[in-house]
Write a protein that holds these residues in place. Sequence first.
Motif, PDB file in Angstrom:
ATOM      1  N   VAL A   1      -1.180  11.151   5.734  1.00 23.84           N
ATOM      2  CA  VAL A   1      -1.633   9.885   5.140  1.00 23.84           C
ATOM      3  C   VAL A   1      -2.461  10.150   3.892  1.00 23.84           C
ATOM      4  O   VAL A   1      -2.298   9.494   2.858  1.00 23.84           O
ATOM      5  CB  VAL A   1      -2.452   9.067   6.162  1.00 23.84           C
ATOM      6  N   PHE A   2      -3.331  11.164   3.958  1.00 26.29           N
ATOM      7  CA  PHE A   2      -4.212  11.447   2.827  1.00 26.29           C
ATOM      8  C   PHE A   2      -3.531  12.302   1.762  1.00 26.29           C
ATOM      9  O   PHE A   2      -4.185  12.789   0.834  1.00 26.29           O
ATOM     10  CB  PHE A   2      -5.500  12.100   3.320  1.00 26.29           C
ATOM     11  N   ALA A   3      -2.222  12.473   1.909  1.00 28.06           N
ATOM     12  CA  ALA A   3      -1.437  13.169   0.890  1.00 28.06           C
ATOM     13  C   ALA A   3      -0.315  12.261   0.383  1.00 28.06           C
ATOM     14  O   ALA A   3       0.714  12.737  -0.093  1.00 28.06           O
ATOM     15  CB  ALA A   3      -0.858  14.466   1.457  1.00 28.06           C
ATOM     16  N   GLY A   4      -0.517  10.943   0.516  1.00 20.23           N
ATOM     17  CA  GLY A   4       0.490   9.991   0.071  1.00 20.23           C
ATOM     18  C   GLY A   4       1.431   9.535   1.158  1.00 20.23           C
ATOM     19  O   GLY A   4       2.488   8.968   0.868  1.00 20.23           O
ATOM     20  N   GLY A   5       1.049   9.762   2.403  1.00 16.11           N
ATOM     21  CA  GLY A   5       1.942   9.504   3.524  1.00 16.11           C
ATOM     22  C   GLY A   5       2.205   8.047   3.844  1.00 16.11           C
ATOM     23  O   GLY A   5       3.207   7.731   4.486  1.00 16.11           O
ATOM     24  N   LEU A   6       1.338   7.129   3.419  1.00 20.96           N
ATOM     25  CA  LEU A   6       1.556   5.724   3.747  1.00 20.96           C
ATOM     26  C   LEU A   6       2.788   5.179   3.033  1.00 20.96           C
ATOM     27  O   LEU A   6       3.606   4.473   3.626  1.00 20.96           O
ATOM     28  CB  LEU A   6       0.320   4.894   3.396  1.00 20.96           C
ATOM     29  N   GLU A   7       2.933   5.495   1.772  1.00 20.21           N
ATOM     30  CA  GLU A   7       4.122   5.060   1.040  1.00 20.21           C
ATOM     31  C   GLU A   7       5.376   5.712   1.628  1.00 20.21           C
ATOM     32  O   GLU A   7       6.423   5.073   1.751  1.00 20.21           O
ATOM     33  CB  GLU A   7       3.987   5.409  -0.434  1.00 20.21           C
ATOM     34  N   PHE A   8       5.246   6.976   1.989  1.00 25.20           N
ATOM     35  CA  PHE A   8       6.358   7.690   2.610  1.00 25.20           C
ATOM     36  C   PHE A   8       6.751   7.035   3.936  1.00 25.20           C
ATOM     37  O   PHE A   8       7.933   6.890   4.253  1.00 25.20           O
ATOM     38  CB  PHE A   8       5.962   9.153   2.835  1.00 25.20           C
ATOM     39  N   ALA A   9       5.755   6.608   4.707  1.00 25.42           N
ATOM     40  CA  ALA A   9       6.011   5.926   5.976  1.00 25.42           C
ATOM     41  C   ALA A   9       6.808   4.648   5.747  1.00 25.42           C
ATOM     42  O   ALA A   9       7.756   4.349   6.481  1.00 25.42           O
ATOM     43  CB  ALA A   9       4.699   5.616   6.683  1.00 25.42           C
ATOM     44  N   CYS A  10       6.431   3.891   4.719  1.00 27.54           N
ATOM     45  CA  CYS A  10       7.157   2.655   4.401  1.00 27.54           C
ATOM     46  C   CYS A  10       8.591   2.959   3.980  1.00 27.54           C
ATOM     47  O   CYS A  10       9.525   2.246   4.366  1.00 27.54           O
ATOM     48  CB  CYS A  10       6.430   1.898   3.304  1.00 27.54           C
ATOM     49  N   ASP A  11       8.761   4.017   3.202  1.00 28.88           N
ATOM     50  CA  ASP A  11      10.106   4.395   2.764  1.00 28.88           C
ATOM     51  C   ASP A  11      10.982   4.775   3.956  1.00 28.88           C
ATOM     52  O   ASP A  11      12.156   4.380   4.030  1.00 28.88           O
ATOM     53  CB  ASP A  11      10.034   5.565   1.786  1.00 28.88           C
TER      54      ASP A  11
END
Length: 230
Positions: free
Chosen positions: A40-50
Amino acid sequence: MNARERLIVGLDVPTLGEAEKIVSTLGDDILFYKIGYQLVFAGGLEFACDLAQDGKKIFLDMKLLDIDNTVASGVENIVKMGMSMLTLHAYPKAMKAAVEAANGSDLCLLGVTVLTSMDEQDLIAAGYEYDPHTLVLRRAEQALLAGMGGVVCSAEESAAVRKIVGPDMAIVTPGIRPAGSEKGDQKRVMTPADALKAGSSHLVVARPIVKAPDPKEAARGILAEMETAL
């Protein structure tokens, strides 16, 4: 549910590049992924949405705990992200606020009972008066009363928790280690087949897959073991 719907691969890696490589390697074999603090703290939230938009199911492991309004506001936004599961610490007020915020959505809220890296001495050091087993059962009952979708606990407690929460709530168990695997920093672990037989509905597996020389082969081996128990 079949094994593919029950196995959650933990993307416990430090970079998006590594996470993307794992997802690409595992392909259609894996449907469900867990994304926690590290990613999450490495950009994982956007990745999760993708990933969710690509048809994958995402277990967002945030272990929320805050004042009621803050928990509710966070849950409302997570619902909009299309996540399948979300963790929060199993404190009654926090769970109640989260359930109200997620009402009408498909988000499965999970109450974290006692971390599988903790044993009785760890709880004593943290100021708790209960041993792990007692505290897990107490929090499972509170999660049921709050209307949560499930709980997170060790597979060692799955059978006892299942008696409390009944057949419909999810019991998600980390600390899953195939026979012969190293425990790492986990203290309460179980094999995939034994966990399912004990009452777990979903199994979270990270290192035995993502750190394996051949992650795809490792994942298929765990899925095959799970199928034998279903």
